[in-house]
Design a protein around this motif. Structure first.
Motif, mmCIF file in Angstrom:
data_model
loop_
_atom_site.group_PDB
_atom_site.id
_atom_site.type_symbol
_atom_site.label_atom_id
_atom_site.label_comp_id
_atom_site.label_asym_id
_atom_site.label_seq_id
_atom_site.Cartn_x
_atom_site.Cartn_y
_atom_site.Cartn_z
ATOM 1 N N ASP A 77 -22.766 46.899 -13.856
ATOM 2 C CA ASP A 77 -22.452 45.809 -12.924
ATOM 3 C C ASP A 77 -22.845 46.119 -11.487
ATOM 4 O O ASP A 77 -23.286 45.232 -10.753
ATOM 5 N N LYS A 78 -22.688 47.368 -11.086
ATOM 6 C CA LYS A 78 -23.039 47.736 -9.720
ATOM 7 C C LYS A 78 -23.488 49.188 -9.673
ATOM 8 O O LYS A 78 -22.950 50.040 -10.390
ATOM 9 N N ILE A 79 -24.490 49.458 -8.832
ATOM 10 C CA ILE A 79 -24.997 50.813 -8.639
ATOM 11 C C ILE A 79 -24.879 51.158 -7.167
ATOM 12 O O ILE A 79 -25.337 50.392 -6.310
ATOM 13 N N VAL A 80 -24.260 52.296 -6.875
ATOM 14 C CA VAL A 80 -24.080 52.714 -5.478
ATOM 15 C C VAL A 80 -24.551 54.151 -5.315
ATOM 16 O O VAL A 80 -24.146 55.038 -6.075
ATOM 17 N N VAL A 81 -25.409 54.362 -4.324
ATOM 18 C CA VAL A 81 -25.812 55.712 -3.937
ATOM 19 C C VAL A 81 -24.984 56.124 -2.734
ATOM 20 O O VAL A 81 -24.877 55.387 -1.750
ATOM 21 N N SER A 82 -24.380 57.287 -2.820
ATOM 22 C CA SER A 82 -23.600 57.827 -1.704
ATOM 23 C C SER A 82 -24.395 58.959 -1.066
ATOM 24 O O SER A 82 -24.717 59.950 -1.718
ATOM 25 N N THR A 83 -24.710 58.800 0.227
ATOM 26 C CA THR A 83 -25.505 59.832 0.904
ATOM 27 C C THR A 83 -25.269 59.805 2.400
ATOM 28 O O THR A 83 -24.855 58.776 2.964
ATOM 29 N N GLU A 84 -25.559 60.935 3.041
ATOM 30 C CA GLU A 84 -25.540 61.027 4.497
ATOM 31 C C GLU A 84 -26.958 61.130 5.043
ATOM 32 O O GLU A 84 -27.167 61.194 6.259
ATOM 33 N N ASP A 85 -27.943 61.116 4.129
ATOM 34 C CA ASP A 85 -29.331 61.366 4.497
ATOM 35 C C ASP A 85 -30.103 60.056 4.673
ATOM 36 O O ASP A 85 -30.103 59.196 3.786
ATOM 37 N N ARG A 86 -30.785 59.907 5.806
ATOM 38 C CA ARG A 86 -31.488 58.662 6.123
ATOM 39 C C ARG A 86 -32.637 58.393 5.156
ATOM 40 O O ARG A 86 -32.842 57.260 4.720
ATOM 41 N N THR A 87 -33.387 59.431 4.801
ATOM 42 C CA THR A 87 -34.534 59.232 3.909
ATOM 43 C C THR A 87 -34.080 58.826 2.509
ATOM 44 O O THR A 87 -34.660 57.929 1.889
ATOM 45 N N ILE A 88 -33.035 59.490 2.007
ATOM 46 C CA ILE A 88 -32.490 59.114 0.696
ATOM 47 C C ILE A 88 -31.991 57.679 0.730
ATOM 48 O O ILE A 88 -32.212 56.895 -0.203
ATOM 49 N N LYS A 89 -31.328 57.315 1.816
ATOM 50 C CA LYS A 89 -30.829 55.940 1.965
ATOM 51 C C LYS A 89 -31.972 54.943 1.912
ATOM 52 O O LYS A 89 -31.895 53.925 1.202
ATOM 53 N N ASP A 90 -33.044 55.209 2.626
ATOM 54 C CA ASP A 90 -34.180 54.286 2.649
ATOM 55 C C ASP A 90 -34.802 54.133 1.259
ATOM 56 O O ASP A 90 -35.157 53.024 0.841
ATOM 57 N N ILE A 91 -34.921 55.246 0.530
ATOM 58 C CA ILE A 91 -35.496 55.188 -0.816
ATOM 59 C C ILE A 91 -34.603 54.374 -1.746
ATOM 60 O O ILE A 91 -35.078 53.546 -2.529
ATOM 61 N N ALA A 92 -33.293 54.584 -1.655
ATOM 62 C CA ALA A 92 -32.365 53.834 -2.508
ATOM 63 C C ALA A 92 -32.424 52.342 -2.200
ATOM 64 O O ALA A 92 -32.448 51.502 -3.116
ATOM 65 N N LEU A 93 -32.468 51.988 -0.919
ATOM 66 C CA LEU A 93 -32.536 50.573 -0.530
ATOM 67 C C LEU A 93 -33.843 49.933 -1.005
ATOM 68 O O LEU A 93 -33.859 48.778 -1.442
ATOM 69 N N LYS A 94 -34.934 50.687 -0.947
ATOM 70 C CA LYS A 94 -36.212 50.173 -1.425
ATOM 71 C C LYS A 94 -36.188 49.936 -2.926
ATOM 72 O O LYS A 94 -36.966 49.127 -3.452
ATOM 73 N N ASN A 95 -35.280 50.644 -3.612
ATOM 74 C CA ASN A 95 -35.128 50.459 -5.057
ATOM 75 C C ASN A 95 -34.001 49.482 -5.394
ATOM 76 O O ASN A 95 -33.524 49.435 -6.526
ATOM 77 N N ASN A 96 -33.579 48.746 -4.373
ATOM 78 C CA ASN A 96 -32.652 47.616 -4.550
ATOM 79 C C ASN A 96 -31.290 47.996 -5.105
ATOM 80 O O ASN A 96 -30.726 47.302 -5.958
ATOM 81 N N VAL A 97 -30.749 49.125 -4.621
ATOM 82 C CA VAL A 97 -29.372 49.466 -4.952
ATOM 83 C C VAL A 97 -28.584 49.635 -3.658
ATOM 84 O O VAL A 97 -29.143 49.889 -2.593
ATOM 85 N N GLU A 98 -27.290 49.473 -3.779
ATOM 86 C CA GLU A 98 -26.427 49.574 -2.610
ATOM 87 C C GLU A 98 -26.272 51.036 -2.179
ATOM 88 O O GLU A 98 -26.272 51.946 -3.016
ATOM 89 N N VAL A 99 -26.155 51.243 -0.878
ATOM 90 C CA VAL A 99 -25.955 52.586 -0.346
ATOM 91 C C VAL A 99 -24.685 52.596 0.496
ATOM 92 O O VAL A 99 -24.453 51.692 1.304
ATOM 93 N N LEU A 100 -23.872 53.615 0.292
ATOM 94 C CA LEU A 100 -22.694 53.819 1.134
ATOM 95 C C LEU A 100 -22.921 55.081 1.949
ATOM 96 O O LEU A 100 -23.165 56.153 1.391
ATOM 97 N N ASP A 101 -22.860 54.927 3.263
ATOM 98 C CA ASP A 101 -23.029 56.081 4.143
ATOM 99 C C ASP A 101 -21.863 57.041 3.956
ATOM 100 O O ASP A 101 -20.701 56.664 4.090
ATOM 101 N N ARG A 102 -22.204 58.279 3.682
ATOM 102 C CA ARG A 102 -21.180 59.281 3.426
ATOM 103 C C ARG A 102 -20.781 59.968 4.730
ATOM 104 O O ARG A 102 -21.642 60.441 5.465
ATOM 105 N N PRO A 103 -19.488 60.036 5.017
ATOM 106 C CA PRO A 103 -19.057 60.735 6.237
ATOM 107 C C PRO A 103 -19.379 62.224 6.175
ATOM 108 O O PRO A 103 -19.531 62.802 5.097
ATOM 109 N N LYS A 104 -19.457 62.837 7.337
ATOM 110 C CA LYS A 104 -19.887 64.227 7.438
ATOM 111 C C LYS A 104 -19.034 65.168 6.600
ATOM 112 O O LYS A 104 -19.553 66.071 5.936
ATOM 113 N N HIS A 105 -17.710 64.960 6.584
ATOM 114 C CA HIS A 105 -16.835 65.895 5.865
ATOM 115 C C HIS A 105 -17.038 65.825 4.354
ATOM 116 O O HIS A 105 -16.673 66.750 3.627
ATOM 117 N N LEU A 106 -17.646 64.730 3.855
ATOM 118 C CA LEU A 106 -17.924 64.616 2.427
ATOM 119 C C LEU A 106 -19.349 65.059 2.076
ATOM 120 O O LEU A 106 -19.763 64.948 0.924
#
Length: 222
Positions: A46-75
């Motif tokens: 039903d839903k796919i979420v990538v959790s990352t703090e990395d900008r490049t990983i985020k961009d790749i995930a978004l280009k592949n049409n999945v949701e991204v949640l920015d991960r806080p530094k402590h995580l």
């Protein structure tokens, strides 16, 4: 049987000490993380979420049409636990999910029907959680006072006669969302789903692991 609403969580940090930027390395021409994204897409989640703090990983995930949640530094630090990352995703989603599927990018190769079969087992058994395991055929022992002491066999015993031992292969985990919110990945009623397949031996942490994954991929898909 009630349809369970599922979310696949793919945790992907940017940092890696033993294999720098491993989640971005091209495996068969595709960034490592995208293999897990594609696997999730192929399984009607039903839903796919990538959790990352990395900008490049985020961009790749978004280009592949999945949701991204920015991960806080402590995580994103070395001592952060996987379940804390999963909980963070659930707590920051407006939707309510019954089931969480954990797909780790370091396990990019999975048998085609694995998730379908594992989900069916999870539902039919009404389990709290499910983890994939693989039988190990090695002879283990301990070294005590410079002496080798067999652990799971007797000296001279044939490998095929060993008592079955299994290892957690990391291919996938399925668990109730309510457990994750309690900081647990596995519940008391946990099912060990046996996977005896070459892909189960792939868990990428080093350059050698990556090269072995590339070899298996070429062997099985080309």
């Amino acid at each position: 049987m009630k349809k369970l609403k599922t979310i696949a969580i793919i945790p992907a940090r940017g940092g890696s000490k033993r294999l720098p930027n491993k989640n971005l390395l091209p495996l068969n021409g595709i960034p490592l993380i995208v293999h897990s994204i594609n696997y999730a897409k192929e399984n009607n989640i039903d839903k796919i979420v990538v959790s990352t703090e990395d900008r490049t990983i985020k961009d790749i995930a978004l280009k592949n049409n999945v949701e991204v949640l920015d991960r806080p530094k402590h995580l994103a630090e070395d001592n952060a636990t996987t379940v804390s990352v999963m909980k963070h995703v659930l707590e920051h989603n407006k939707e309510i999910f019954d089931t969480v599927i954990l797909l780790q990018p370091t396990n990019p190769l999975r048998p085609v029907n694995l998730l379908k079969e594992a989900l069916q087992k999870f539902k039919e058994g009404n389990y709290d959680s499910l983890m994939t395991v693989t039988r190990n055929h090695q002879k283990f022992g301990k070294i005590v006072h410079d002496r080798f002491e067999p652990y799971n066999y007797n000296i001279g015993q044939r490998s095929q006669n060993l008592e079955p031992l299994y290892y957690e292969n990391g291919l996938l985990y399925i668990t109730k969302a309510s457990l994750v919110l309690e900081n647990k990945i596995l519940g008391e009623n946990n099912h060990p789903f046996i996977v005896n397949h070459p892909f189960a031996s792939v868990d990428i942490d080093t350059k050698e692991d990556f090269e072995y994954a590339a070899y298996l991929m070429k062997r099985h898909f080309e």
